[in-house]
Motif scaffolding. Structure first.
Motif, PDB file in Angstrom:
ATOM      1  N   ASP A   8      -5.710   4.765  -6.504  1.00 30.52           N
ATOM      2  CA  ASP A   8      -6.967   3.720  -6.504  1.00 30.52           C
ATOM      3  C   ASP A   8      -7.866   4.005  -5.361  1.00 30.52           C
ATOM      4  O   ASP A   8      -9.089   3.948  -5.607  1.00 30.52           O
ATOM      5  N   THR A   9      -7.550   4.689  -4.212  1.00 24.58           N
ATOM      6  CA  THR A   9      -8.416   5.252  -2.941  1.00 24.58           C
ATOM      7  C   THR A   9      -7.993   6.596  -2.728  1.00 24.58           C
ATOM      8  O   THR A   9      -6.788   6.791  -2.525  1.00 24.58           O
ATOM      9  N   PHE A  10      -9.047   7.364  -2.482  1.00 23.08           N
ATOM     10  CA  PHE A  10      -8.836   8.738  -1.746  1.00 23.08           C
ATOM     11  C   PHE A  10     -10.144   8.831  -0.766  1.00 23.08           C
ATOM     12  O   PHE A  10     -11.127   8.426  -0.949  1.00 23.08           O
ATOM     13  N   VAL A  11     -10.027  10.102  -0.090  1.00 22.03           N
ATOM     14  CA  VAL A  11     -11.123  10.449   0.576  1.00 22.03           C
ATOM     15  C   VAL A  11     -11.717  11.434   0.229  1.00 22.03           C
ATOM     16  O   VAL A  11     -13.022  11.749   0.144  1.00 22.03           O
ATOM     17  N   LEU A  40       0.873  -1.124   0.034  1.00 19.95           N
ATOM     18  CA  LEU A  40       0.208  -0.091   0.087  1.00 19.95           C
ATOM     19  C   LEU A  40       0.773   1.226   0.129  1.00 19.95           C
ATOM     20  O   LEU A  40       1.754   1.532   0.731  1.00 19.95           O
ATOM     21  N   ILE A  41       0.586   2.262  -0.942  1.00 21.79           N
ATOM     22  CA  ILE A  41       1.185   3.392  -1.089  1.00 21.79           C
ATOM     23  C   ILE A  41       0.400   4.492  -0.273  1.00 21.79           C
ATOM     24  O   ILE A  41      -0.772   4.546  -0.743  1.00 21.79           O
ATOM     25  N   VAL A  42       1.020   5.280   0.609  1.00 22.27           N
ATOM     26  CA  VAL A  42       0.122   6.295   1.062  1.00 22.27           C
ATOM     27  C   VAL A  42       0.619   7.526   1.043  1.00 22.27           C
ATOM     28  O   VAL A  42       2.284   7.605   1.338  1.00 22.27           O
ATOM     29  N   ASP A  43       0.034   8.664   0.576  1.00 27.13           N
ATOM     30  CA  ASP A  43       0.533   9.929   0.530  1.00 27.13           C
ATOM     31  C   ASP A  43      -0.575  10.907   1.185  1.00 27.13           C
ATOM     32  O   ASP A  43      -1.568  10.467   1.184  1.00 27.13           O
ATOM     33  N   ASP A  44      -0.141  12.057   1.389  1.00 22.92           N
ATOM     34  CA  ASP A  44      -1.440  12.976   1.855  1.00 22.92           C
ATOM     35  C   ASP A  44      -2.012  13.503   0.706  1.00 22.92           C
ATOM     36  O   ASP A  44      -3.462  13.738   0.624  1.00 22.92           O
ATOM     37  N   LEU A  45      -1.590  13.699  -0.610  1.00 25.68           N
ATOM     38  CA  LEU A  45      -2.225  14.445  -1.641  1.00 25.68           C
ATOM     39  C   LEU A  45      -1.780  13.928  -2.926  1.00 25.68           C
ATOM     40  O   LEU A  45      -0.474  13.684  -3.079  1.00 25.68           O
ATOM     41  N   MET A  89       7.717   2.883 -10.047  1.00 24.96           N
ATOM     42  CA  MET A  89       8.455   2.155  -9.307  1.00 24.96           C
ATOM     43  C   MET A  89       7.790   0.942  -8.777  1.00 24.96           C
ATOM     44  O   MET A  89       8.125  -0.158  -8.716  1.00 24.96           O
ATOM     45  N   MET A  90       6.277   1.081  -8.531  1.00 24.98           N
ATOM     46  CA  MET A  90       5.645   0.018  -7.909  1.00 24.98           C
ATOM     47  C   MET A  90       4.542  -0.113  -8.666  1.00 24.98           C
ATOM     48  O   MET A  90       3.150   0.349  -7.878  1.00 24.98           O
ATOM     49  N   PRO A  91       4.327  -0.482  -9.775  1.00 23.16           N
ATOM     50  CA  PRO A  91       2.958  -0.464 -10.593  1.00 23.16           C
ATOM     51  C   PRO A  91       1.967  -1.496  -9.900  1.00 23.16           C
ATOM     52  O   PRO A  91       0.727  -1.306 -10.078  1.00 23.16           O
ATOM     53  N   ASP A  92       2.374  -2.497  -9.275  1.00 25.35           N
ATOM     54  CA  ASP A  92       1.397  -3.493  -8.701  1.00 25.35           C
ATOM     55  C   ASP A  92       0.924  -2.937  -7.405  1.00 25.35           C
ATOM     56  O   ASP A  92      -0.270  -3.665  -6.626  1.00 25.35           O
ATOM     57  N   ALA A  93       1.297  -1.869  -6.671  1.00 24.36           N
ATOM     58  CA  ALA A  93       0.812  -1.665  -5.416  1.00 24.36           C
ATOM     59  C   ALA A  93      -0.329  -0.696  -5.397  1.00 24.36           C
ATOM     60  O   ALA A  93      -0.983  -0.239  -6.766  1.00 24.36           O
ATOM     61  N   HIS A  94      -1.083  -0.694  -4.280  1.00 26.61           N
ATOM     62  CA  HIS A  94      -2.248  -0.076  -4.248  1.00 26.61           C
ATOM     63  C   HIS A  94      -2.051   1.277  -3.624  1.00 26.61           C
ATOM     64  O   HIS A  94      -1.364   1.379  -2.752  1.00 26.61           O
ATOM     65  N   PHE A  95      -2.427   2.484  -4.503  1.00 27.00           N
ATOM     66  CA  PHE A  95      -2.140   3.692  -4.159  1.00 27.00           C
ATOM     67  C   PHE A  95      -3.082   4.369  -3.437  1.00 27.00           C
ATOM     68  O   PHE A  95      -4.400   4.616  -4.175  1.00 27.00           O
ATOM     69  N   ALA A  96      -2.896   5.094  -2.456  1.00 29.05           N
ATOM     70  CA  ALA A  96      -4.172   5.638  -1.555  1.00 29.05           C
ATOM     71  C   ALA A  96      -3.486   7.124  -1.050  1.00 29.05           C
ATOM     72  O   ALA A  96      -2.623   7.178  -0.586  1.00 29.05           O
ATOM     73  N   THR A  97      -4.572   7.982  -1.020  1.00 29.18           N
ATOM     74  CA  THR A  97      -4.320   9.372  -0.597  1.00 29.18           C
ATOM     75  C   THR A  97      -5.335   9.992   0.081  1.00 29.18           C
ATOM     76  O   THR A  97      -6.339   9.578  -0.038  1.00 29.18           O
ATOM     77  N   VAL A  98      -5.199  10.960   1.053  1.00 28.80           N
ATOM     78  CA  VAL A  98      -6.299  11.544   1.708  1.00 28.80           C
ATOM     79  C   VAL A  98      -7.030  12.533   0.952  1.00 28.80           C
ATOM     80  O   VAL A  98      -8.092  12.577   0.881  1.00 28.80           O
ATOM     81  N   TYR A  99      -6.165  13.239   0.309  1.00 29.37           N
ATOM     82  CA  TYR A  99      -6.662  14.368  -0.707  1.00 29.37           C
ATOM     83  C   TYR A  99      -6.412  13.959  -2.174  1.00 29.37           C
ATOM     84  O   TYR A  99      -5.319  13.507  -2.493  1.00 29.37           O
TER      85      TYR A  99
END
Length: 160
Positions: free
Chosen positions: A129-132, A91-96, A109-119
């Protein structure tokens, strides 16, 4: 021609915690994840909250730089996350996600990871993939680590 007005969106520590926890709720059914890649620096705090909520203890970092103050410049990769299997199960997590330049580099770098951000802003939103919370492209988010308590001007006073 009038200069485009930039909207400001201040985020408190409490709000960041609440929305990072909401991100964890959205990710709960998508896991379990092997670990988290926290994108420095902005993704460190949301990643810590998501890691706690999902009981993930393995945390890696990807260190990238694209902002210099409020100016976006060229993207510099300071440290890649070293993951096997193209990030699968991570899981990749970033703020924005803003323009998407950092996200494109992380996806490479990580094409198969799930990418999630808050904004998420519209230009970068398709890369995660996922954001709030979605904010407009012309909004500058002031994260809690960027702010000090000070008087503010009412919105009506900003119109000039």
């Amino acid at each position: 021609m009038a200069e485009a007005q930039v909207k400001s969106f201040p985020v408190s520590w409490e709000e960041l915690h609440r929305t990072s926890k909401a991100l964890a709720w959205r990710l709960l059914e998508l896991g379990p994840f092997e670990g988290i890649v926290a994108v420095t620096r902005g993704g460190l705090v949301p990643a810590a909250i998501v890691a706690r909520e999902l009981e993930i203890r393995l945390i890696e970092t990807a260190c990238l730089s694209s902002y210099h103050g409020q100016e976006q410049g060229g993207l510099t990769v300071l440290k890649e996350a070293t993951l096997a299997d193209k990030g699968k199960g991570w899981l990749i997590v970033d703020d924005l996600v803003d323009t998407g330049e950092t996200a494109k580099s992380l996806r490479a770098m990580m094409p198969d990871a799930h990418f999630a951000t808050v904004y998420a802003k519209p230009a970068g939103r398709p890369l995660v993939d996922t954001f709030v919370t979605e904010v407009s492209q012309d909004t500058w988010i002031f994260f809690p680590w960027d702010m000090e308590p000070q008087p503010s001007t009412p919105i009506i006073g900003l119109r000039g």
